[in-house]
Scaffold this motif. Sequence first.
Motif, PDB file in Angstrom:
ATOM      1  N   ALA A   1      38.229  39.773  38.010  1.00 13.23           N
ATOM      2  CA  ALA A   1      37.454  41.013  37.931  1.00 13.23           C
ATOM      3  C   ALA A   1      36.023  40.725  37.515  1.00 13.23           C
ATOM      4  O   ALA A   1      35.780  39.930  36.607  1.00 13.23           O
ATOM      5  N   VAL A   2      35.089  41.392  38.189  1.00 13.61           N
ATOM      6  CA  VAL A   2      33.674  41.349  37.805  1.00 13.61           C
ATOM      7  C   VAL A   2      33.209  42.803  37.670  1.00 13.61           C
ATOM      8  O   VAL A   2      33.545  43.642  38.532  1.00 13.61           O
ATOM      9  N   ALA A   3      32.501  43.111  36.606  1.00 14.74           N
ATOM     10  CA  ALA A   3      31.997  44.482  36.402  1.00 14.74           C
ATOM     11  C   ALA A   3      31.205  44.913  37.635  1.00 14.74           C
ATOM     12  O   ALA A   3      30.467  44.110  38.215  1.00 14.74           O
ATOM     13  N   ARG A   4      31.388  46.182  38.009  1.00 18.46           N
ATOM     14  CA  ARG A   4      30.804  46.698  39.254  1.00 18.46           C
ATOM     15  C   ARG A   4      29.303  46.391  39.373  1.00 18.46           C
ATOM     16  O   ARG A   4      28.829  45.947  40.412  1.00 18.46           O
ATOM     17  N   ASP A   5      28.579  46.597  38.277  1.00 15.46           N
ATOM     18  CA  ASP A   5      27.113  46.436  38.346  1.00 15.46           C
ATOM     19  C   ASP A   5      26.666  44.977  38.291  1.00 15.46           C
ATOM     20  O   ASP A   5      25.465  44.691  38.269  1.00 15.46           O
ATOM     21  N   ARG A   6      27.631  44.052  38.275  1.00 15.52           N
ATOM     22  CA  ARG A   6      27.280  42.625  38.255  1.00 15.52           C
ATOM     23  C   ARG A   6      27.771  41.890  39.506  1.00 15.52           C
ATOM     24  O   ARG A   6      27.681  40.664  39.574  1.00 15.52           O
ATOM     25  N   ARG A   7      28.286  42.639  40.447  1.00 12.22           N
ATOM     26  CA  ARG A   7      28.860  41.963  41.631  1.00 12.22           C
ATOM     27  C   ARG A   7      27.775  41.459  42.575  1.00 12.22           C
ATOM     28  O   ARG A   7      26.647  41.951  42.563  1.00 12.22           O
ATOM     29  N   GLY A   8      28.149  40.484  43.394  1.00  9.02           N
ATOM     30  CA  GLY A   8      27.230  39.950  44.390  1.00  9.02           C
ATOM     31  C   GLY A   8      26.255  38.933  43.826  1.00  9.02           C
ATOM     32  O   GLY A   8      25.342  38.494  44.518  1.00  9.02           O
ATOM     33  N   GLY A   9      26.463  38.508  42.585  1.00  4.91           N
ATOM     34  CA  GLY A   9      25.542  37.563  41.959  1.00  4.91           C
ATOM     35  C   GLY A   9      26.177  36.217  41.676  1.00  4.91           C
ATOM     36  O   GLY A   9      25.626  35.419  40.902  1.00  4.91           O
ATOM     37  N   GLY A  10      27.331  35.967  42.257  1.00  2.27           N
ATOM     38  CA  GLY A  10      27.953  34.652  42.100  1.00  2.27           C
ATOM     39  C   GLY A  10      28.919  34.539  40.931  1.00  2.27           C
ATOM     40  O   GLY A  10      29.467  33.455  40.676  1.00  2.27           O
ATOM     41  N   LEU A  11      29.145  35.650  40.206  1.00  2.87           N
ATOM     42  CA  LEU A  11      29.997  35.555  39.008  1.00  2.87           C
ATOM     43  C   LEU A  11      31.478  35.364  39.355  1.00  2.87           C
ATOM     44  O   LEU A  11      32.186  34.605  38.688  1.00  2.87           O
ATOM     45  N   GLY A  12      31.935  36.048  40.410  1.00  3.03           N
ATOM     46  CA  GLY A  12      33.328  35.887  40.833  1.00  3.03           C
ATOM     47  C   GLY A  12      33.602  34.442  41.217  1.00  3.03           C
ATOM     48  O   GLY A  12      34.615  33.856  40.828  1.00  3.03           O
ATOM     49  N   ARG A  13      32.689  33.868  41.965  1.00  2.00           N
ATOM     50  CA  ARG A  13      32.838  32.465  42.374  1.00  2.00           C
ATOM     51  C   ARG A  13      32.852  31.547  41.149  1.00  2.00           C
ATOM     52  O   ARG A  13      33.629  30.589  41.064  1.00  2.00           O
ATOM     53  N   MET A  14      31.974  31.837  40.197  1.00  2.00           N
ATOM     54  CA  MET A  14      31.878  31.009  38.987  1.00  2.00           C
ATOM     55  C   MET A  14      33.209  31.028  38.211  1.00  2.00           C
ATOM     56  O   MET A  14      33.707  29.995  37.770  1.00  2.00           O
ATOM     57  N   LEU A  15      33.767  32.226  38.066  1.00  2.00           N
ATOM     58  CA  LEU A  15      35.048  32.358  37.356  1.00  2.00           C
ATOM     59  C   LEU A  15      36.152  31.591  38.083  1.00  2.00           C
ATOM     60  O   LEU A  15      36.940  30.867  37.462  1.00  2.00           O
ATOM     61  N   MET A  16      36.196  31.749  39.408  1.00  2.00           N
ATOM     62  CA  MET A  16      37.239  31.058  40.182  1.00  2.00           C
ATOM     63  C   MET A  16      37.080  29.540  40.081  1.00  2.00           C
ATOM     64  O   MET A  16      38.063  28.819  39.896  1.00  2.00           O
ATOM     65  N   ASN A  17      35.844  29.049  40.213  1.00  2.00           N
ATOM     66  CA  ASN A  17      35.645  27.596  40.124  1.00  2.00           C
ATOM     67  C   ASN A  17      36.073  27.063  38.758  1.00  2.00           C
ATOM     68  O   ASN A  17      36.664  25.984  38.658  1.00  2.00           O
ATOM     69  N   GLU A  18      35.782  27.834  37.723  1.00  2.00           N
ATOM     70  CA  GLU A  18      36.138  27.396  36.367  1.00  2.00           C
ATOM     71  C   GLU A  18      37.660  27.258  36.216  1.00  2.00           C
ATOM     72  O   GLU A  18      38.169  26.247  35.731  1.00  2.00           O
ATOM     73  N   VAL A  19      38.367  28.283  36.675  1.00  2.00           N
ATOM     74  CA  VAL A  19      39.820  28.234  36.476  1.00  2.00           C
ATOM     75  C   VAL A  19      40.454  27.200  37.410  1.00  2.00           C
ATOM     76  O   VAL A  19      41.384  26.490  37.017  1.00  2.00           O
ATOM     77  N   LEU A  20      39.933  27.048  38.628  1.00  2.00           N
ATOM     78  CA  LEU A  20      40.505  26.044  39.538  1.00  2.00           C
ATOM     79  C   LEU A  20      40.262  24.634  39.001  1.00  2.00           C
ATOM     80  O   LEU A  20      41.141  23.763  39.087  1.00  2.00           O
ATOM     81  N   ASP A  21      39.094  24.393  38.435  1.00  2.00           N
ATOM     82  CA  ASP A  21      38.820  23.082  37.811  1.00  2.00           C
ATOM     83  C   ASP A  21      39.823  22.805  36.698  1.00  2.00           C
ATOM     84  O   ASP A  21      40.349  21.698  36.566  1.00  2.00           O
ATOM     85  N   LYS A  22      40.091  23.826  35.892  1.00  2.00           N
ATOM     86  CA  LYS A  22      41.024  23.660  34.764  1.00  2.00           C
ATOM     87  C   LYS A  22      42.448  23.427  35.266  1.00  2.00           C
ATOM     88  O   LYS A  22      43.188  22.582  34.723  1.00  2.00           O
ATOM     89  N   LEU A  23      42.827  24.131  36.330  1.00  2.00           N
ATOM     90  CA  LEU A  23      44.174  23.926  36.893  1.00  2.00           C
ATOM     91  C   LEU A  23      44.314  22.493  37.394  1.00  2.00           C
ATOM     92  O   LEU A  23      45.335  21.834  37.158  1.00  2.00           O
ATOM     93  N   ARG A  24      43.269  22.006  38.072  1.00  2.00           N
ATOM     94  CA  ARG A  24      43.313  20.609  38.581  1.00  2.00           C
ATOM     95  C   ARG A  24      43.419  19.641  37.406  1.00  2.00           C
ATOM     96  O   ARG A  24      44.209  18.696  37.424  1.00  2.00           O
TER      97      ARG A  24
END
Length: 157
Positions: free
Chosen positions: A80-103
Motif C-alpha cells: 500500500a502507498v498513500a493515495r497522494d504519494r503514488r506514482g513516485g516510485g514508492l511502491g517499487r521501493m517497498l517491493m524491492n526492499e522486501v524481495l531483497d530481504k526474502l532472497r
Amino acid sequence: MPAVSHQLLLRAVREDDLPELHRLDNEVFESSPYSYLVLRQHFDAHADHLFVLSEGESLRGYVLFATSSDRSVSWGLSLAVARDRRGGGLGRMLMNEVLDKLREDGVQEARLAVEPTNTAAIALYRSLGFAPEGKDDNVRRDYFGPGEDRLLMSLKL
Ligand SMILES: CC(C)(COP(=O)(O)OP(=O)(O)OC[C@H]1O[C@@H](n2cnc3c(N)ncnc32)[C@H](O)[C@@H]1OP(=O)(O)O)[C@@H](O)C(=O)NCCC(=O)NCCS
C-alpha cells in the motif's frame, strides 16, 4: 518557529507503528482493510518481512509478506502507498526492499493474488519479474469468496 521537515524513511516495522499502520491500511483499502487484530497477528508472525515508509509520525506506505517455515514460498499479503504519494516510485521501493530481504533469507519463491482490474499493481509486479500463474493469464474465480476473483502471480527468487 521553523517548519519541521520529515524525511521519508524506509525501515523495518516497529510495534509502536501498529495504530498508524491500521490507519493507513484503512485509508488505502477502504472496503476491505485488515482489522487491528489481524494486523497485530501479522506483526507478531511476519514482522521480518514487513517494511514501512515513515515520515515523521505518519506512515505513507507498507509491504507485508508471509513466509512458510520451510522458506519454500512467501505470500504477498499487502502492498500500500498513500493515495497522494503514488506514482513516485514508492511502491517499487517497498517491493524491492522486501524481495531483497526474502532472497537474503533464502526464500525460493514469491507469490501473490491481485485483482485482475488493478492495472497499476499488475504492471509493477510484471516489471519486477512476476508472471501470472497458469495458462493464458488464468484468473481464479471467487478466490477470496463470491465475486472476489484474483490473478495469481509468482516470481522465482
Ligand atoms: C499499487 C501501488 C502500491 C503502486 O505504488 P506506487 O508508489 O504508485 O508505484 P510506483 O510509483 O513505484 O510505480 C511502480 C510501477 O507501477 C506501475 N504503475 C504505477 N502506477 C500506475 C498506473 N497508474 N497505471 C499503470 N501502471 C502504474 C508502473 O509499472 C510503475 O513503473 P514505472 O514508474 O517505471 O512506469 C499503489 O497504486 C497502491 O497503493 N494502490 C492501492 C493498493 C493496491 O492496489 N495494492 C496492491 C494490492 S495487490
